[in-house]
Design an enzyme around this catalytic site. Structure first.
Site, mmCIF file in Angstrom:
data_model
loop_
_atom_site.group_PDB
_atom_site.id
_atom_site.type_symbol
_atom_site.label_atom_id
_atom_site.label_comp_id
_atom_site.label_asym_id
_atom_site.label_seq_id
_atom_site.Cartn_x
_atom_site.Cartn_y
_atom_site.Cartn_z
ATOM 1 N N ASN A 206 41.698 23.129 32.775
ATOM 2 C CA ASN A 206 41.932 23.301 34.057
ATOM 3 C C ASN A 206 41.425 22.236 35.085
ATOM 4 O O ASN A 206 40.749 21.081 34.855
ATOM 5 C CB ASN A 206 41.340 24.824 34.484
ATOM 6 N N ASP B 8 40.664 31.224 29.689
ATOM 7 C CA ASP B 8 40.607 32.293 29.330
ATOM 8 C C ASP B 8 40.960 32.455 27.687
ATOM 9 O O ASP B 8 40.575 33.239 27.086
ATOM 10 C CB ASP B 8 41.633 33.101 30.251
ATOM 11 N N LYS C 131 47.012 15.462 14.101
ATOM 12 C CA LYS C 131 47.814 15.412 15.119
ATOM 13 C C LYS C 131 49.143 16.030 15.323
ATOM 14 O O LYS C 131 49.643 15.687 14.032
ATOM 15 C CB LYS C 131 48.013 14.091 15.891
ATOM 16 N N PRO D 212 35.535 34.347 24.725
ATOM 17 C CA PRO D 212 34.437 35.463 25.060
ATOM 18 C C PRO D 212 34.387 35.382 26.672
ATOM 19 O O PRO D 212 34.305 34.054 27.125
ATOM 20 C CB PRO D 212 33.302 34.856 24.258
ATOM 21 N N ASP D 213 34.440 36.447 27.214
ATOM 22 C CA ASP D 213 33.899 36.365 28.811
ATOM 23 C C ASP D 213 32.305 36.387 28.849
ATOM 24 O O ASP D 213 31.519 37.080 28.551
ATOM 25 C CB ASP D 213 34.480 37.711 29.596
ATOM 26 N N ILE D 214 31.807 34.973 29.160
ATOM 27 C CA ILE D 214 30.271 34.754 29.034
ATOM 28 C C ILE D 214 29.699 35.709 30.087
ATOM 29 O O ILE D 214 28.663 36.218 29.919
ATOM 30 C CB ILE D 214 30.243 33.381 29.167
ATOM 31 N N PHE E 98 31.452 33.581 39.940
ATOM 32 C CA PHE E 98 32.235 32.861 40.871
ATOM 33 C C PHE E 98 33.829 33.444 40.762
ATOM 34 O O PHE E 98 34.123 33.753 39.704
ATOM 35 C CB PHE E 98 32.021 31.417 40.789
ATOM 36 N N LYS F 297 36.529 42.025 40.625
ATOM 37 C CA LYS F 297 36.226 41.463 39.600
ATOM 38 C C LYS F 297 34.410 41.780 39.633
ATOM 39 O O LYS F 297 33.894 41.765 38.344
ATOM 40 C CB LYS F 297 36.071 39.931 40.191
ATOM 41 N N LYS G 155 33.175 42.576 36.048
ATOM 42 C CA LYS G 155 32.309 41.736 35.269
ATOM 43 C C LYS G 155 30.750 42.508 34.994
ATOM 44 O O LYS G 155 30.124 41.844 34.070
ATOM 45 C CB LYS G 155 32.236 40.545 35.719
HETATM 46 O O1 C5P Z 1 37.860 36.309 35.076
HETATM 47 P P1 C5P Z 1 37.687 35.037 35.885
HETATM 48 O O2 C5P Z 1 37.867 33.609 35.334
HETATM 49 O O3 C5P Z 1 38.362 34.838 37.205
HETATM 50 O O4 C5P Z 1 36.075 34.967 36.380
HETATM 51 C C1 C5P Z 1 35.460 34.125 37.069
HETATM 52 C C2 C5P Z 1 33.849 34.082 36.655
HETATM 53 O O5 C5P Z 1 33.530 34.592 35.152
HETATM 54 C C3 C5P Z 1 33.317 32.927 36.887
HETATM 55 O O6 C5P Z 1 31.799 33.215 37.056
HETATM 56 C C4 C5P Z 1 33.264 32.181 35.547
HETATM 57 O O7 C5P Z 1 32.267 31.277 35.328
HETATM 58 C C5 C5P Z 1 33.153 33.602 34.453
HETATM 59 N N1 C5P Z 1 33.818 33.362 33.296
HETATM 60 C C6 C5P Z 1 33.126 33.645 32.135
HETATM 61 N N2 C5P Z 1 33.621 33.598 30.847
HETATM 62 C C7 C5P Z 1 35.048 33.491 31.035
HETATM 63 C C8 C5P Z 1 35.689 33.655 32.275
HETATM 64 C C9 C5P Z 1 35.124 33.485 33.339
HETATM 65 O O8 C5P Z 1 31.689 33.273 32.133
HETATM 66 N N3 C5P Z 1 35.583 33.564 29.560
#
Ligand code: C5P
Length: 450
Positions: free
Chosen positions: A255, A323, A333, A351-353, A370, A384, A388
């Site tokens: 990105n 994501d 390749k 994983p959503d960290i 953020f 959010k 979160k």
């Molecule tokens: O869900 P979104 O990407 O909009 O959320 C943004 C926030 O979540 C940011 O703080 C980003 O660093 C964190 N994040 C994360 N792991 C992910 C996706 C987002 O820690 N897989």
């Protein structure tokens, strides 16, 4: 290792502010180790700048360094004895190796050659400089200088990663034409930049010299970063940059995140006195002085490094984590076979960290996420925040300031309300955020500062 408060041989008062200490008796002391290489001549200017700012400088020069600068020049400029490899038994009686390595507030290696860095990483002590570096219990700052190929060599990359992991601050070298005629990164940073890094490293050192007696800094405006260190004693983790999710050995999903805001936050946290762990996705940005940086590529690697970095007082998740990743990474390749058939690309969720950290038993006292939004910024940020499970969402309107720009207009959204700031340079956003975080941490978990 943090030095002990009870070091009676040390005339600098190393206790935190307040507590009715006596006024500061001595200026910050630098042990400057000068390695070999053409860049050693710049150490002369560095000593001059440090002396002008009121630092006490003691120089140690390696045998190779002596080919480029004379101990006599350094002694004249530093107004101090210069130690060389000829450091003999008589000197040892006056000042032992161990004492020499510890009487400084900061050890600076400039220029740090590839050889010196390799020895530091391996713990080799085969001359005076390397013995001091192994014996010291003080923070170490290294300013590298070497040929571009040497800097980029896998062995040097490994050594730098080891040293940074050990807590040594390794500056990024400058890029440009080299004495050998090649071009690229490897030039010694300019003496003024090294001095700036020294100021920050001292501000982060356990001894809050300037806080103890700000009046002792009269006439030393360059030492200003050390005047206020509201995050001293706090450990802060920051994620920054994008992640790269490999599809095959040459392609990846990415990105547009530049990492600038996250790196500015890491720099501001270090300036404010925090111990900073920056977990960075692939971005070509220099490591801010005083920051421990771990580079990662993927979201899965970032999640593992975050886990490894715990516990922390606050975590600020600025990274634009992908994501999704490719469900299967091709080993070879993927080839276009001319049939017009598009290869399937199955995705798996990363994983959503941030959300994971919010639920973790080691959840930081303050957890900040953020959100880059293009519309309904605050409503999306509020949603959010709940989803979160973090304490604040710093929402930025990327329709006004596209990713990669220099400014940011942010709204700090929490359960108790929204704090909207003017459009500011990212560095100013970072500093303001550090002030707010320091205040919040003080409310949630006041530090014993005595
Ligand atoms: O869900 P979104 O990407 O909009 O959320 C943004 C926030 O979540 C940011 O703080 C980003 O660093 C964190 N994040 C994360 N792991 C992910 C996706 C987002 O820690 N897989």
């Amino acid at each position: 290792m943090r030095e002990g408060d009870g070091d009676e041989s040390n005339p600098v008062d190393r206790r935190p502010p307040g507590a009715g200490q006596p006024p500061l008796m001595s200026s910050p002391r630098i042990l400057l180790i000068i390695g070999g290489g053409i860049a050693a001549y710049k150490s002369i200017e560095l000593v001059r700048l440090l002396r002008k700012a009121g630092y006490v400088v003691r120089c140690v020069i390696t045998r190779a360094g002596e080919q480029f600068v004379t101990p006599l020049t350094l002694a004249a400029l530093s107004e101090n004895k210069v130690y060389t490899n000829l450091f003999d038994l008589k000197d040892e009686v006056e000042m032992g190796h161990i004492q020499l390595s510890r009487e400084a507030d900061l050890v600076v290696v400039a220029p740090a050659t590839a050889d010196l860095l390799a020895k530091m990483a391996a713990g080799i002590a085969d001359d005076l400089a390397t013995t001091l570096l192994l014996a010291t219990d003080k923070p170490v700052l290294a300013a590298p200088a070497m040929n571009v190929r040497m800097w980029l060599h896998a062995a040097t990359r490994r050594n730098i990663a080891t040293l940074r992991g050990d807590g040594v601050t390794v500056m990024e070298p400058d890029e440009g034409e080299m004495a050998c005629g090649e071009y690229g990164p490897g030039r010694l940073p300019e003496p003024a930049a090294i001095k700036d890094a020294i100021d920050v490293a001292l501000a982060n050192a356990p001894a809050p010299v300037a806080l103890t007696a700000p009046e002792a800094l009269a006439g030393q405006p360059d030492f200003a970063p050390a005047n206020r260190r509201p995050l001293y004693g706090r450990r802060i983790l920051i994620t920054a940059g994008p992640t790269h999710e490999p599809i095959d050995p040459v392609r990846y999903i990415a990105n547009r995140s530049s990492g600038k805001q996250g790196f500015a936050i890491a720099a501001a946290a270090a300036e404010a006195g925090a111990e900073v762990l920056l977990i960075a996705g692939p971005v070509p940005l220099p490591t801010p002085p005083g920051v421990i940086r771990v580079d990662v590529e993927t979201a899965v690697e970032m999640a593992a490094e975050v886990q490894q970095g715990l516990p922390v007082d606050a975590a600020i998740m600025v990274a634009a984590v992908a994501d999704w990743r490719a469900a299967d990474t091709a080993v070879q390749k993927i080839k276009k076979d001319g049939s017009g058939q598009v290869p399937p690309l199955a995705l798996a969720e990363n994983p959503d960290i941030l959300a994971g950290l919010a639920k973790s038993p080691e959840r930081p006292k303050l957890l900040v996420g953020f959100a880059a939004e293009t519309n309904d910024v605050i409503a999306h940020a509020e949603a959010k925040l709940a989803r979160k499970g973090c304490d604040w969402i710093v929402a930025n309107d990327v329709s006004a300031d596209p990713m990669g720009g220099e400014n940011n207009r942010v709204h700090i959204v929490s359960k108790t309300g929204v704090d909207s700031w003017d459009r500011l340079p990212k560095q100013a956003v970072a500093r303001k955020l550090m002030e707010k975080i320091a205040d919040e941490l003080e409310k949630r978990a006041p530090l014993e500062r005595d």
